[in-house]
Scaffold this motif. Structure first.
Motif, short mmCIF file in Angstrom:
data_model
loop_
_atom_site.label_atom_id
_atom_site.label_comp_id
_atom_site.label_asym_id
_atom_site.label_seq_id
_atom_site.Cartn_x
_atom_site.Cartn_y
_atom_site.Cartn_z
N SER A 121 -22.21 -19.33 29.79
CA SER A 121 -21.62 -20.18 30.83
C SER A 121 -20.59 -19.40 31.64
CB SER A 121 -20.99 -21.43 30.22
OG SER A 121 -19.90 -21.10 29.39
N SER A 122 -19.90 -18.45 31.00
CA SER A 122 -18.93 -17.63 31.73
C SER A 122 -19.63 -16.80 32.80
CB SER A 122 -18.19 -16.71 30.75
OG SER A 122 -17.54 -17.45 29.75
N LEU A 123 -20.74 -16.15 32.42
CA LEU A 123 -21.48 -15.35 33.40
C LEU A 123 -22.09 -16.24 34.47
CD1 LEU A 123 -22.43 -12.53 34.20
CD2 LEU A 123 -24.45 -12.87 32.76
N ALA A 124 -22.50 -17.45 34.10
CA ALA A 124 -23.11 -18.37 35.08
C ALA A 124 -22.13 -18.74 36.18
CB ALA A 124 -23.61 -19.62 34.37
N PHE A 125 -20.83 -18.73 35.88
CA PHE A 125 -19.84 -19.10 36.88
C PHE A 125 -19.58 -17.98 37.88
CE2 PHE A 125 -18.98 -23.06 34.96
CZ PHE A 125 -18.16 -23.77 35.83
N VAL A 126 -20.01 -16.76 37.59
CA VAL A 126 -19.81 -15.65 38.53
C VAL A 126 -20.55 -15.89 39.84
CG1 VAL A 126 -20.17 -13.19 38.92
CG2 VAL A 126 -19.25 -13.98 36.73
N PRO A 127 -21.88 -16.14 39.84
CA PRO A 127 -22.55 -16.43 41.11
C PRO A 127 -22.08 -17.72 41.77
CG PRO A 127 -24.07 -16.74 39.27
CD PRO A 127 -22.85 -16.06 38.72
N TYR A 129 -19.00 -18.89 41.71
CA TYR A 129 -17.72 -18.58 42.36
C TYR A 129 -17.94 -17.73 43.61
CZ TYR A 129 -12.85 -17.24 42.96
OH TYR A 129 -11.58 -17.06 43.49
N LEU A 130 -18.79 -16.70 43.50
CA LEU A 130 -19.02 -15.82 44.64
C LEU A 130 -19.65 -16.58 45.79
CD1 LEU A 130 -18.78 -12.95 45.71
CD2 LEU A 130 -21.01 -12.45 44.71
N TRP A 131 -20.63 -17.44 45.50
CA TRP A 131 -21.26 -18.24 46.55
C TRP A 131 -20.23 -19.14 47.23
CZ3 TRP A 131 -21.74 -23.34 47.78
CH2 TRP A 131 -22.66 -23.64 48.77
N SER A 132 -19.37 -19.76 46.44
CA SER A 132 -18.39 -20.69 47.02
C SER A 132 -17.40 -19.98 47.93
CB SER A 132 -17.64 -21.42 45.89
OG SER A 132 -16.75 -20.53 45.20
N GLY A 177 -15.18 -17.00 33.50
CA GLY A 177 -16.20 -16.67 34.48
C GLY A 177 -15.66 -16.70 35.90
N CYS A 178 -14.79 -17.68 36.20
CA CYS A 178 -14.16 -17.75 37.52
C CYS A 178 -13.28 -16.53 37.76
CB CYS A 178 -13.34 -19.03 37.65
SG CYS A 178 -14.32 -20.55 37.74
N LEU A 179 -12.56 -16.09 36.74
CA LEU A 179 -11.71 -14.91 36.85
C LEU A 179 -12.53 -13.67 37.18
CD1 LEU A 179 -9.01 -13.38 36.52
CD2 LEU A 179 -9.48 -13.29 34.06
N VAL A 180 -13.61 -13.47 36.45
CA VAL A 180 -14.48 -12.32 36.70
C VAL A 180 -15.16 -12.46 38.06
CG1 VAL A 180 -16.55 -11.11 35.90
CG2 VAL A 180 -14.81 -11.82 34.26
N GLY A 181 -15.56 -13.68 38.42
CA GLY A 181 -16.15 -13.91 39.73
C GLY A 181 -15.18 -13.57 40.85
N HIS A 182 -13.90 -13.87 40.66
CA HIS A 182 -12.90 -13.55 41.66
C HIS A 182 -12.75 -12.03 41.80
CE1 HIS A 182 -9.36 -14.23 44.17
NE2 HIS A 182 -8.77 -13.25 43.50
#
Length: 209
Positions: A121-127, A129-132, A177-182
């Protein structure tokens, strides 16, 4: 011509499709008791000191037992990973794979700090976050109840995951995941443009990919 579910699957971009397939198969294998979650989770001691390196991969494909939370995470990851792969990374599959690979490495490093044995779920939040961040003016209707703009989507999903699971532990993985996405967004959309003056190995994939 493929029809029905086959047509829908073939329309999903290859990286998102492969990720989705491995995630569903992993949860089905656990559901059918072919493997157990204890064989899939990641910890540095188990993966490296006990010579079980597969844990560094399986941790990204197990979203838990088949449940409402499983469907929730799988739906949103598939939706926004697909949209990102079809827009920002259209004809740049290697760059998208490189983004997920670097994000996975960062999450593995953060795993002991946040005590996160499963990082799917952490990795799933990366795309997500980036898309948003790349579509800041896009309005999004959440479950037909209220409408927000895209930058608030990760926060809303983290809150919903918290409510759905009833514990902050589930939200901790999503926040990581949001942190890594940022970090990924900053390196690609800010650092490469304003500071590095162009692409770098952190924003574009190596030639070998």
């Amino acid at each position: 011509m493929p029809v029905g579910i086959e047509a829908w699957i073939t329309q999903i971009p290859p990286i998102t499709r492969g990720w989705l397939a491995l995630s569903v198969l992993t949860s089905l294998a656990v559901q059918c008791q072919l493997v157990t979650p204890l064989q899939l989770y990641f910890s540095p001691r188990s993966a490296f000191m006990n010579a079980q390196p597969w844990r560094a991969f399986t941790t990204f494909f197990y979203f838990g037992s088949i449940s409402l939370d499983f469907v929730f995470h799988l739906f949103f990851f598939m939706r926004y990973s697909r949209m990102l792969e079809e827009s920002s990374f259209a004809n740049k599959k290697a760059d998208y794979f490189w983004l997920l690979l670097l994000s996975s490495a960062m999450l593995l490093a953060l795993s002991p700090l946040f005590n996160l044995p499963f990082l799917s779920s952490s990795l799933a939040f990366v795309p997500i976050y980036l898309w948003s961040r790349r579509h800041p003016d896009t309005p999004i209707s959440l479950f037909g109840l209220f409408t927000i703009t895209a930058p608030y989507l990760p926060i809303a999903l983290v809150a919903f995951s918290w409510v759905l699971s009833g514990t902050w532990r589930a939200a901790a993985g999503d926040l990581a995941g949001c942190l890594v996405g940022h970090v990924g967004w900053f390196l690609r959309d800010v650092w490469a443009r304003e500071m590095a003056g162009g692409s770098s190995v952190l924003s574009e994939s190596p030639a070998v990919l």
